[in-house]
Design a protein around this motif. Structure first.
Motif, PDB file in Angstrom:
ATOM      1  N   LYS A 194       0.839  -1.208   0.000  1.00 25.79           N
ATOM      2  CA  LYS A 194       0.000   0.000   0.000  1.00 25.79           C
ATOM      3  C   LYS A 194       0.872   1.256   0.000  1.00 25.79           C
ATOM      4  N   GLN A 227       1.036   4.035  -2.964  1.00 26.36           N
ATOM      5  CA  GLN A 227       0.650   5.430  -2.747  1.00 26.36           C
ATOM      6  C   GLN A 227       1.819   6.374  -3.020  1.00 26.36           C
ATOM      7  N   GLN A 239       1.781   6.864  -6.667  1.00 27.90           N
ATOM      8  CA  GLN A 239       0.676   7.755  -7.061  1.00 27.90           C
ATOM      9  C   GLN A 239       1.064   9.216  -6.832  1.00 27.90           C
ATOM     10  N   ILE A 248      -5.627   3.476 -10.295  1.00 31.21           N
ATOM     11  CA  ILE A 248      -5.739   2.107  -9.785  1.00 31.21           C
ATOM     12  C   ILE A 248      -7.194   1.859  -9.415  1.00 31.21           C
ATOM     13  N   ARG A 306     -10.061  -1.334  -8.477  1.00 33.85           N
ATOM     14  CA  ARG A 306     -10.332  -2.732  -8.123  1.00 33.85           C
ATOM     15  C   ARG A 306     -11.262  -3.336  -9.177  1.00 33.85           C
ATOM     16  N   LEU A 322     -15.621  -1.779 -12.380  1.00 34.96           N
ATOM     17  CA  LEU A 322     -14.532  -1.299 -11.517  1.00 34.96           C
ATOM     18  C   LEU A 322     -15.088  -0.793 -10.188  1.00 34.96           C
ATOM     19  N   ALA A 323     -14.375  -1.085  -9.126  1.00 31.76           N
ATOM     20  CA  ALA A 323     -14.741  -0.583  -7.796  1.00 31.76           C
ATOM     21  C   ALA A 323     -13.578   0.242  -7.256  1.00 31.76           C
ATOM     22  N   THR A 324     -13.836   0.920  -6.171  1.00 35.17           N
ATOM     23  CA  THR A 324     -12.793   1.719  -5.530  1.00 35.17           C
ATOM     24  C   THR A 324     -11.700   0.805  -4.988  1.00 35.17           C
ATOM     25  N   HIS A 325     -10.444   1.170  -5.257  1.00 37.47           N
ATOM     26  CA  HIS A 325      -9.351   0.382  -4.705  1.00 37.47           C
ATOM     27  C   HIS A 325      -8.930   1.003  -3.375  1.00 37.47           C
ATOM     28  N   PRO A 326      -8.726   0.189  -2.339  1.00 38.90           N
ATOM     29  CA  PRO A 326      -8.415   0.753  -1.015  1.00 38.90           C
ATOM     30  C   PRO A 326      -7.093   1.516  -0.969  1.00 38.90           C
ATOM     31  N   SER A 327      -6.230   1.301  -1.927  1.00 35.77           N
ATOM     32  CA  SER A 327      -4.964   2.038  -1.938  1.00 35.77           C
ATOM     33  C   SER A 327      -5.029   3.312  -2.790  1.00 35.77           C
ATOM     34  N   ALA A 328      -6.144   3.560  -3.441  1.00 35.83           N
ATOM     35  CA  ALA A 328      -6.224   4.718  -4.348  1.00 35.83           C
ATOM     36  C   ALA A 328      -6.322   6.009  -3.548  1.00 35.83           C
ATOM     37  N   LEU A 329      -5.442   6.957  -3.875  1.00 31.29           N
ATOM     38  CA  LEU A 329      -5.487   8.263  -3.198  1.00 31.29           C
ATOM     39  C   LEU A 329      -6.749   9.025  -3.593  1.00 31.29           C
ATOM     40  N   ALA A 336     -14.564   6.830  -7.627  1.00 34.78           N
ATOM     41  CA  ALA A 336     -15.800   6.056  -7.485  1.00 34.78           C
ATOM     42  C   ALA A 336     -17.041   6.904  -7.703  1.00 34.78           C
ATOM     43  N   ASN A 396     -21.160  -1.046  -8.222  1.00 39.30           N
ATOM     44  CA  ASN A 396     -20.013  -1.960  -8.282  1.00 39.30           C
ATOM     45  C   ASN A 396     -19.318  -2.085  -6.929  1.00 39.30           C
ATOM     46  N   ASP A 397     -19.251  -0.986  -6.196  1.00 42.18           N
ATOM     47  CA  ASP A 397     -18.578  -1.040  -4.891  1.00 42.18           C
ATOM     48  C   ASP A 397     -19.307  -1.981  -3.930  1.00 42.18           C
TER      49      ASP A 397
END
Lengths: 98, 98, 98, 98, 98, 98, 98, 98, 98, 98
Positions: free
Chosen positions: A28, A32, A35, A43, A45, B84-91, B97, J61-62
């Motif tokens: 992670k 970041q 990024q 990025i 999911r 696509l979903a939100t990635h937990p590491s995305a700033l 989203a 999607n989330d």
């Protein structure tokens, strides 16, 4: 120069929990940092998958390889790379290709 | 809500040239109108392919289908869709989203 | 920056012979011009196939796409692209990546 | 006589670290000895992959097999082989096929 | 030097009957001439398929490619090539590899 | 009656060395006995692969299965079988099918 | 000796209707003649497919190939063949293998 | 109602020998009981494979699933299912579909 | 008894427009009649595809085949069938399997 | 908004029996809670497979990703997702898309 990168992750179930936590935490941070540096520009999911679809902006193939090779989770990933070029219909073509 | 869409195009070589030009012109307009409307948020050419990788931002699956189905080149495309979903590491998770 | 490119060619049997000859002649000229320009650095025939394995040396993904898109035989080809980076065991690493 | 060889490497994560280091060190030496001997004429890293694309110049299929079979990492590789012939458009056809 | 070659044939149903007959007749002659010359050392029909499995004995990759490329049915074939080496358990290893 | 058989071998790296040696030794003896008996009529190494392409001459499917099932390495193999028939262009058709 | 045969049929939509009817009629007769002769021992429709799964009982690979090659619909079929042997758990093993 | 079922078996090499024997013995009994009950109507060995092709005659999908799910070797199998219907050319259509 | 059915449609671009309209109109009527009859219990569009995912409730494999075979668009479809059984976690298991 | 989800389960044979039981019990509860909440609207067993075909009704999607990611068996599943849209022939189109 942009590349689409699909990363499919498969971490063995029997990996030591502390090792696993450490890996995920380093992944992670690494993600970041890139990024913030403007290298890992998207990025997402993939819904329902332990996978992401990402876009990288790098100087060349060597930089792309170095960034991916050094991913903490790289040994547990299947990675596929698609080099991206400017699309003639893109309104933001100049920016996208920078 | 975001979807990655890969479009592989194959237009028959023997298609009438005027029909072809008209198709391509309408496709470009359609694509740019959706970009201006904030629905087609990214379009990249896959280098060396008659293909693009795109990202759409739509209200739901029905809107996504309608937009793709009405592409002038749709009958000549092979389309694959990845929700696509939100990635937990995305700033920019919140923005991505939205 | 280097890319490996595999090109599988399939020209319809019923293409007009003169059109075919013209295509093949233009393809050969185009290919040799890019070789002389140092862009198309290797081209090998895959034995027993109407296919070649090539290596291109280009400035970026956009140049690669432009060169491939303009191949006279492009509409009759299936193309796959592999971005190449310097291998740490290569003796000629510096030269190969230039 | 030239062959393109794609090598995908997968070393088990639980391999003893010293064994791993020894393997990698022997692989690098083996690879560089064959480069110096003019047998392993190209080696490129496939960007984002633990894989390389190589070109070998050997006397015949038996020599090719012996060289690959003796790779220290051979038991951890998936190898695919493409025999290469002279391409009629190659400017360096004579040299390439030697 | 031996190569296994699998040839899958697909002749269009609408090909002119005389053209077809001529093709098949020339293919048979070509095949039998190469058998007599010791180049096409085995040819077997894959049961239930319009396909054959063959073994060629040639000087190098270039000769193999030339022989296959000149097959009258080549434009109607999908060809796959496997370079063969001597097997350490083969009793006839010396002969097989000659 | 002839069958082409492709055998891909994958022996686990952590198999006990003595067990491995014993397996390989028994496999070689088994293979050579069947060659002497006229059952295993060809065996070639696929260059660059831990694999062979073989041709068996057996009375029927049951005999083929029994021979393959009893290979010492059978539990470590992926096997594919292609029944072969006489090819109408084969000069040695009568002999090949015997 | 038994073989499982899967036949996938694809008849072009633009085939002349009378030619099509004739083909289908001859195919049915051919199939039923072989059933009466004890050669085509099972034929099942794969539900929802223009395909069948069949079992043939023939003397050898050559007879199997001849029977399939002469199917009126053969030029419109994709055929896959699996040689069958006696299963050690089959109660009717003796009969099945006859 | 008939279903074709292909079962590919892969038992780990390191499974305890007694456990393995017990599994195989129970599998055989289970299989033969279902044959006697008229549920497992055909079982053939795929030559050269640890696999069988079978035909089941069951009341419905639920019964089919229950029979397969309870196979002692089910956890070690890859199973594929093809629902079978009466073929219009089958002489024994009525019987086959019963 | 339930079956999941995926239908991928590909209508040739050069099909006469009136024929096409007639086909689509008959397909829609056929589909809605089967919905009213309780046979075609679900039909969903796969977003971005000329395809649907459907669920049929039929007496047996023969009825399923007859319903699919008679689809006006059947000659233009690729169909895949998955037999469905009751899931032990389904709250509506009794209803679903009816 | 509806999604079809195919889940293929593979639980290692050597997983501790109590852990396995706990997993399966939690999976069933989780599944039934989501059914009661109207999120997991269909679940069918794929006959003969350790797999299910399901339909989810989620806000976006989330939510879909969160529901799937939290499945107790998620680490042991291969999941594929198909976004579903309203089909123009569906009688219950309004309800299905809600």
């Amino acid at each position: 120069m942009l590349f689409a990168v699909k990363m499919d992750v498969e971490i063995p179930q029997d990996l030591d929990a502390a090792v696993r936590e450490d890996l995920l935490s380093r992944e992670k941070n690494y993600c970041q940092d890139l990024q913030k540096a403007g290298r890992w520009v998207h990025i997402w999911r993939c819904a329902g998958q332990y996978a992401n679809l990402s876009v990288f902006d790098v100087a060349d193939n060597d930089e792309l390889h170095t960034l991916l090779w050094n991913l903490p989770l790289f040994p547990y990933m299947k990675v596929s790379v698609t080099p991206l070029a400017t699309h003639p219909s893109a309104l933001d073509a100049a920016a996208a290709a920078s």
